[in-house]
Design an enzyme around this catalytic site. Structure first.
Site, PDB file in Angstrom:
ATOM      1  N   HIS A 361       0.850  -1.193   0.000  1.00  0.00           N
ATOM      2  CA  HIS A 361       0.000   0.000   0.000  1.00  0.00           C
ATOM      3  C   HIS A 361       0.886   1.243   0.000  1.00  0.00           C
ATOM      4  CE1 HIS A 361      -3.014  -2.741   2.272  1.00  0.00           C
ATOM      5  NE2 HIS A 361      -3.207  -2.825   0.966  1.00  0.00           N
ATOM      6  N   ASN A 543       3.402  -0.007   5.736  1.00  0.00           N
ATOM      7  CA  ASN A 543       4.240  -1.134   6.156  1.00  0.00           C
ATOM      8  C   ASN A 543       3.471  -2.435   5.957  1.00  0.00           C
ATOM      9  OD1 ASN A 543       6.749  -1.919   7.017  1.00  0.00           O
ATOM     10  ND2 ASN A 543       6.255  -1.839   9.190  1.00  0.00           N
ATOM     11  N   HIS A 544       2.895  -2.580   4.770  1.00  0.00           N
ATOM     12  CA  HIS A 544       2.007  -3.699   4.459  1.00  0.00           C
ATOM     13  C   HIS A 544       2.531  -4.475   3.255  1.00  0.00           C
ATOM     14  CE1 HIS A 544      -1.256  -0.777   6.203  1.00  0.00           C
ATOM     15  NE2 HIS A 544      -0.513  -1.315   7.154  1.00  0.00           N
ATOM     16  N   GLN A 545       3.819  -4.751   3.235  1.00  0.00           N
ATOM     17  CA  GLN A 545       4.447  -5.416   2.090  1.00  0.00           C
ATOM     18  C   GLN A 545       3.895  -6.833   1.922  1.00  0.00           C
ATOM     19  OE1 GLN A 545       6.014  -3.940   4.638  1.00  0.00           O
ATOM     20  NE2 GLN A 545       7.420  -2.399   3.863  1.00  0.00           N
TER      21      GLN A 545
END
Length: 625
Positions: A361, A543-545
């Protein structure tokens, strides 16, 4: 309100990880934070010296285990805990970092530990279309290097995503991953503290992960909800029937205390003799027989550089996350053959999708000012409110637990949310003055609204920098290389501005910060062209890798694991974390990571003959080990 106990039943050990004072930089507030940490460490429910999983920490591992789990983060902690429920299985969990610091248990301090010693502090390779104002045009990626992983330093928001996310996974050749299939595994882990408010169709009690709202919210939080209603949105549970609207989110916390995956899942398992945990230990490779392609064990390096091999009887589970899981596979010789040869890693199995399909994101921080002279300072009075009652400013994250999801005109399907709003401000942390939401020179305060693209089209990849496992991998995020991501962000910014103009927020004198973004001076302020420039200059990666070990059928050339999370072409090796997502879910990824781990552990138990949970037609998961 929760009153903490005054004494512990066991000795408080040496501090673990960075202290609050050390995370405050050069702030004049450091003395206060240092004293505060002393008081915090005297609180048994915060320090938790008796409950920590330290009884399972090992300086010397055994020669062989039934299962080895690589990575004690958001997913790996869950996998290890669930596998160790079978008493005849010996389970080893290997974590590169140490135990979680006590200061990270305090919700308001969640940003303090980004950039600290428990953070891998990754930077992407120079970006072509994003993060242009950052040093060398690199985007910063915080990732937890600590037991509990990034769940020790995230914002704690419990968001599952859209129903359609999982139905799309199943439609891409992954049976068992539709929304109806995965809902029981969300419910399995959940101990919802407000079940009467959210209902039992989508939520449950009795799991290991507490889910509920913080004890305290600033008045502005409720004004934001009213603003959303004025714009035609409902205030509702976005993890329920509908995924569009506004809400004060439920968090992975209880009584104003963070619950990381390590705290929630490993601490209750601490007395199991069949669960061993290695800390400060890096897995350098998974050992795979080059002929049979069977996994035989792992090679590890401790914090002093000593190497050893540990054998496995059944399976190795890689749960390093979207950055470290592909890195471990590549170091083990599993990945694109030509890429491995470039860095002198001997190929064991050619699997071209390893490290590909990486996405995340992406957001933009839109700054606003408000008039509010009544906010209390972070002082001993507010600190004592937290220490004694687990309430007040420190028991939450300011307005950061407010969120909204909506569909823009760029959404793939009508009414399918492709944009999420986050909010920032009123955070009781180590400010320069100690004032929450510090006053600016004009007696106003700054807050942020940051829209995030939930369905990014841009794709990146991860490769090895070298054959050295301690070298960080090369991360090519390729943010905003698809113009649709830019268009969606601009729509989100314009929505945020309209939101600020509603009557509930006008009462706060809310107004847009009109400071011109450097590099965008040639564009008319607030025009679409201006915002398109701004999002490329000041890009805000979430921080949604996800996606770098994609789940898919064997005929998909980019698939790394199948629907049972087995690595294609290698026996005894699975991946269980957000890297397996074919497409990232629409929202924060911690809750889906826990679900993936729960389902993955279920698949392992079923495959190896243990009694497993039964899912009935009402989507109730009956807890039978």
């Amino acid at each position: 309100m929760a009153t903490s106990p005054s004494s512990c039943d066991c000795l408080v050990g040496v501090p673990t990880g960075p202290t609050l004072a050390s995370t405050c930089g050069g702030s004049a507030f450091m003395l206060f934070m240092g004293l505060l940490e002393v008081f915090i460490r005297s609180q048994c429910d915060l320090e938790d010296p008796c409950g920590r999983a330290s009884t399972r920490f090992r300086s010397e591992p055994d020669y062989e285990y039934d299962f080895i789990v690589i990575g004690g983060g958001s997913a790996g902690s869950v996998v290890a805990s669930r596998l160790s429920e079978v008493p005849q299985w010996k389970v080893l969990l290997i974590e590169a970092g140490g135990d979680e610091p006590v200061g990270a248990q305090i919700p308001s301090m969640f940003l303090n530990f980004i950039g600290s010693d428990i953070d891998y502090r990754y930077n992407t390779e120079p970006e072509r279309m994003a993060c242009l104002s950052s040093m060398e045009q690199r985007c910063y990626w915080p990732r937890g290097k600590v037991l509990g992983g990034t769940s020790v330093m995230n914002g704690m928001m419990y968001i599952r995503g859209n129903r359609e996310d999982y139905d799309d996974w199943a439609a891409q050749g992954n049976p068992g991953w539709s929304y109806q299939d995965v809902l029981p595994f969300f419910k399995k882990s959940e101990d919802n503290l407000e079940l009467d408010a959210v209902g039992t169709e989508y939520h449950a009690k009795g799991g290991l992960l507490p889910v509920g709202k913080f004890p305290y919210n600033p008045p502005l939080s409720y004004a934001l909800l009213k603003a959303g209603e004025e714009m035609g949105f409902s205030v509702q549970d976005l993890n329920g029937q509908n995924s569009t609207g506004f809400m004060i989110a439920q968090m992975t916390a209880r009584n104003g205390i963070r619950y990381s995956s390590a705290r929630a899942f490993l601490r209750p398992a601490r007395m199991r003799n069949n669960l061993h945990i290695l800390l400060n230990t890096t897995v350098t490779k998974v050992l795979i027989h080059p002929g049979t392609k069977n996994v035989v064990g792992v090679e590890v390096s401790d914090q002093f550089g000593s190497m050893r091999k540990i054998l496995v009887k059944k399976e190795v589970i890689v749960s390093g996350g979207a950055v470290n899981s592909p890195q471990i596979l590549l170091l083990s010789g599993v990945g694109p053959k030509e890429d491995l040869q470039k860095v002198n890693v001997r190929p064991v199995h050619h699997l071209p999708g390893v490290g590909k399909n990486l996405h995340n994101h992406v957001a933009y921080f839109t700054n606003f000012f408000i008039d509010d002279a009544d906010t209390a300072p972070l002082n001993w009075a507010t600190a004592m409110e937290y220490l004694l009652f687990r309430d007040g400013l420190m028991s939450g994250t300011g307005i950061s637990d407010v969120t909204a999801k909506m569909a823009t005109r760029w959404a793939d399907r009508p009414n399918l949310p492709d944009l999420q709003l986050y909010f920032g401000g009123y955070l009781a942390s180590c400010a320069r003055t100690g004032q929450v939401g510090e006053l600016l020179s004009n007696n106003s305060r700054a807050i942020q609204i940051f829209p995030a693209v939930l369905n990014p089209k841009s794709r990146g990849y991860i490769t090895l920098r070298s054959a050295d496992p301690l070298d960080p991998p090369r991360i090519f995020a390729n943010y905003l290389t698809d113009e649709r991501d830019v268009k969606t962000l601009v729509e989100g910014i314009k929505f945020a501005i309209r939101l600020s103009q509603t009557s509930p927020l006008k009462q706060y004198g809310m107004r847009l910060d009109k400071t011109v973004v450097k590099g965008c001076e040639s564009h008319a302020f607030a025009s679409d062209a201006y915002w398109e420039c701004a999002v490329r200059q000041n890009t805000g990666p979430e921080n949604h890798q996800a996606g770098s070990c994609k789940m898919g059928p064997s005929h998909d050339p980019m698939a790394v694991v199948n629907h049972e999370l087995r690595v294609h072409g290698v026996r005894g090796l699975r991946v269980m974390d957000t890297s397996i997502m074919p497409k990232v879910t629409a929202g924060n990824t911690h809750a889906p990571a826990v679900m993936i781990a729960e389902k993955g552990a279920y698949l392992l138990k079923r495959a190896w003959g243990a009694k497993v949970u039964r899912v009935d037609a009402t989507w109730t998961l009956h807890r039978v080990i």
